[in-house]
Design a protein around this motif. Structure first.
Motif, short mmCIF file in Angstrom:
data_model
loop_
_atom_site.label_atom_id
_atom_site.label_comp_id
_atom_site.label_asym_id
_atom_site.label_seq_id
_atom_site.Cartn_x
_atom_site.Cartn_y
_atom_site.Cartn_z
N SER A 51 -15.67 -4.96 19.06
CA SER A 51 -15.82 -6.39 19.28
C SER A 51 -15.67 -7.13 17.94
CB SER A 51 -17.20 -6.68 19.89
OG SER A 51 -18.22 -6.23 19.01
N GLU A 53 -16.75 -9.08 14.96
CA GLU A 53 -18.03 -9.29 14.27
C GLU A 53 -17.86 -10.45 13.30
OE1 GLU A 53 -21.54 -6.84 11.89
OE2 GLU A 53 -19.63 -5.86 12.34
N LYS A 68 -26.47 -17.47 18.31
CA LYS A 68 -26.20 -16.05 18.61
C LYS A 68 -26.49 -15.75 20.07
CE LYS A 68 -27.74 -11.37 17.35
NZ LYS A 68 -26.40 -10.78 17.11
N GLU A 69 -27.62 -16.24 20.55
CA GLU A 69 -27.99 -16.01 21.95
C GLU A 69 -26.98 -16.65 22.91
OE1 GLU A 69 -31.75 -16.92 24.99
OE2 GLU A 69 -31.91 -17.35 22.84
N GLU A 72 -23.31 -14.72 22.63
CA GLU A 72 -23.28 -13.36 23.17
C GLU A 72 -23.60 -13.32 24.65
OE1 GLU A 72 -25.65 -10.87 20.65
OE2 GLU A 72 -24.36 -11.19 18.90
N SER A 73 -24.25 -14.37 25.17
CA SER A 73 -24.48 -14.44 26.62
C SER A 73 -23.20 -14.81 27.36
CB SER A 73 -25.58 -15.46 26.93
OG SER A 73 -25.16 -16.78 26.60
N ASN A 75 -19.88 -14.26 25.90
CA ASN A 75 -18.85 -13.28 25.60
C ASN A 75 -19.46 -12.12 24.82
OD1 ASN A 75 -16.57 -11.85 24.75
ND2 ASN A 75 -15.34 -13.69 24.52
N GLU A 76 -19.55 -10.97 25.47
CA GLU A 76 -20.18 -9.80 24.84
C GLU A 76 -19.30 -9.18 23.77
OE1 GLU A 76 -21.09 -7.13 27.99
OE2 GLU A 76 -22.70 -8.39 28.83
N GLU A 77 -18.02 -9.59 23.72
CA GLU A 77 -17.10 -9.01 22.74
C GLU A 77 -17.17 -9.73 21.39
OE1 GLU A 77 -13.22 -8.96 24.42
OE2 GLU A 77 -13.73 -7.51 25.98
N THR A 79 -19.78 -10.67 18.29
CA THR A 79 -21.08 -10.37 17.70
C THR A 79 -21.29 -11.24 16.47
OG1 THR A 79 -20.96 -8.07 18.45
CG2 THR A 79 -22.54 -8.58 16.70
#
Length: 421
Positions: A51, A53, A68-69, A72-73, A75-77, A79
């Motif tokens: 992913s 970063e 950040k929350e 990532e909620s 799109n999990e790809e 970070t």
């Protein structure tokens, strides 16, 4: 009549077995299968890929955690990692390949977030847009807090306006019916356009190919030109039906296998379930009539050339007619009731697309599509009679053909042939 069926069968079988037809069909099938499995193909190539970063330098001290929350909620790809150093050190880390990008976030003079995104290249906008959208959500929440707006008040502020359209005319289509009809008409217009332009060109090419091999001199003496012409038109028509049946069948199966469920059938699943049967019937009728109209035109234009290289030049005006009809129909999807669209829908070379578009979009009196169909049939008959005369003389003409003046020459050759008989 036996000779008619012999020519029809020969035209169909020779084309079905030809390498060009097989290769074209196979390539198109692969494209359809690939498009319907696009998500699986992308997942396969992305398998094992790490992913993105992103290093984050938070100058505000408060924005990193909620951002950040939020990111990532969605799109999990992606970070987000808080970088311990300053901006200069973060840029060096990106150049060394430790991170894919750098995000600088801060609060402006009004206490609302702003950011700068840096990466080795900004050609891929997916990651940046995801972060931007998430930061926009946070900005909206902070702005609402500053204005002392509650969650309910904020939701009401962004709630779409309730706007309805109601047709007063009797039997007029509702907004939902128009949206469904517009989608189906859009798809079928593309089918009519590409089918007519492809297979009409194929007929012209078939005539020119046989003529260049001098086969015509034998055929024209044993079979009447109108039988010969329509045998080829029907032969290519059957070929088109065969190809479309294969493509639609494979497309249907491929799409169905890639969907969890297809409740209500194929048309219902894609929002076409409430389309009236009459619209489908008109689509078939106008497709067939449009095919015969342009196929007849292509057949006698193809008979005027002796070399395959001259085909495109001779049929260019016909191609432009098809393109013009398609472009007018695309414009008419948004304004199907304009006088220009209405008048153009009765012009035979535009009717297959324009009248069908109007039938799909509007509640027309029955006499309008019937009149357009009658005009098309009469035009096809007249074009067939005239085309047969040009065809008979045209297939006996050899040499370079660059002008539509050759039509007059072809008619003269036809007249001479009849006088000999």
């Amino acid at each position: 009549m036996n000779k008619f069926w012999i020519i029809l069968a020969h035209t169909y079988m020779s084309k079905v077995k030809s390498k060009s037809f097989i290769i074209t069909t196979v390539v198109t099938l692969l494209i359809i299968i690939g498009m319907s499995n696009l998500s699986k193909v992308m997942d396969y190539f992305n398998k094992g890929e790490a992913s993105d970063e992103i290093a984050v330098v938070d100058e505000s001290g408060t924005l990193y955690s909620p951002l950040k929350e939020q990111v990532e909620s969605v799109n999990e790809e992606i970070t987000l990692t808080k970088f311990p150093g300053n901006e200069k050190a973060a840029k060096e880390a990106i150049r060394d390949g430790e991170y894919d990008g750098l995000l600088l976030i801060r609060l402006n003079s009004t206490g609302l977030p702003e950011a700068t995104y840096q990466a080795m290249t900004i050609a891929d906008t997916t990651t940046a847009n995801e972060i931007k959208n998430s930061l926009q959500q946070i900005k909206t929440q902070l702005a609402a807090t500053q204005m002392e707006l509650s969650t309910e008040e904020l939701a009401k502020l962004y709630e779409p306006v309730d706007f309805q359209q109601i047709a007063l005319e009797k039997n007029a289509k509702t907004e939902e019916e128009l949206n469904q009809a517009r989608g189906l008409v859009y798809v079928l217009l593309f089918v009519i356009y590409f089918s007519v332009i492809l297979y009409a060109n194929m007929i012209a090419m078939e005539v020119a190919t046989e003529k260049s091999s001098r086969v015509m001199e034998i055929l024209i003496s044993s079979v009447s030109p109108i039988k010969q012409m329509f045998a080829k038109i029907l032969g290519i028509g059957l070929l088109s039906m065969t190809q479309m049946a294969v493509l639609l069948g494979v497309g249907y199966v491929s799409i169905k296998q890639n969907l969890d469920s297809m409740q209500g059938g194929f048309f219902s699943f894609f929002g076409f379930g409430d389309i009236p049967l009459a619209t489908i019937v008109y689509a078939v009728v106008f497709f067939i009539l449009g095919y015969f109209l342009y196929a007849t035109l292509a057949a006698f234009l193809g008979s005027l050339v002796s070399r395959i290289e001259d085909i495109q030049q001779m049929i260019t005006p016909m191609t432009m007619l098809i393109v013009a009809g398609f472009m007018i129909a695309m414009f008419g999807l948004g304004q199907p009731e304009t006088p220009f669209i209405t008048i153009s829908s009765y012009i035979p070379f535009f009717a297959p697309m324009l009248m069908f578009m109007r039938v799909g979009m509007l509640s027309l009196p029955i006499w309008e599509p019937i009149l357009a169909i009658a005009i098309l049939i009469v035009t096809i008959i007249l074009l067939a009679i005239f085309g047969a005369r040009v065809y008979r003389g045209g297939v006996l003409m050899y040499g370079r053909s660059n002008s539509f003046k050759d039509i007059k020459k072809a008619l003269q050759l036809t007249k001479n042939e009849k006088n000999k008989l």
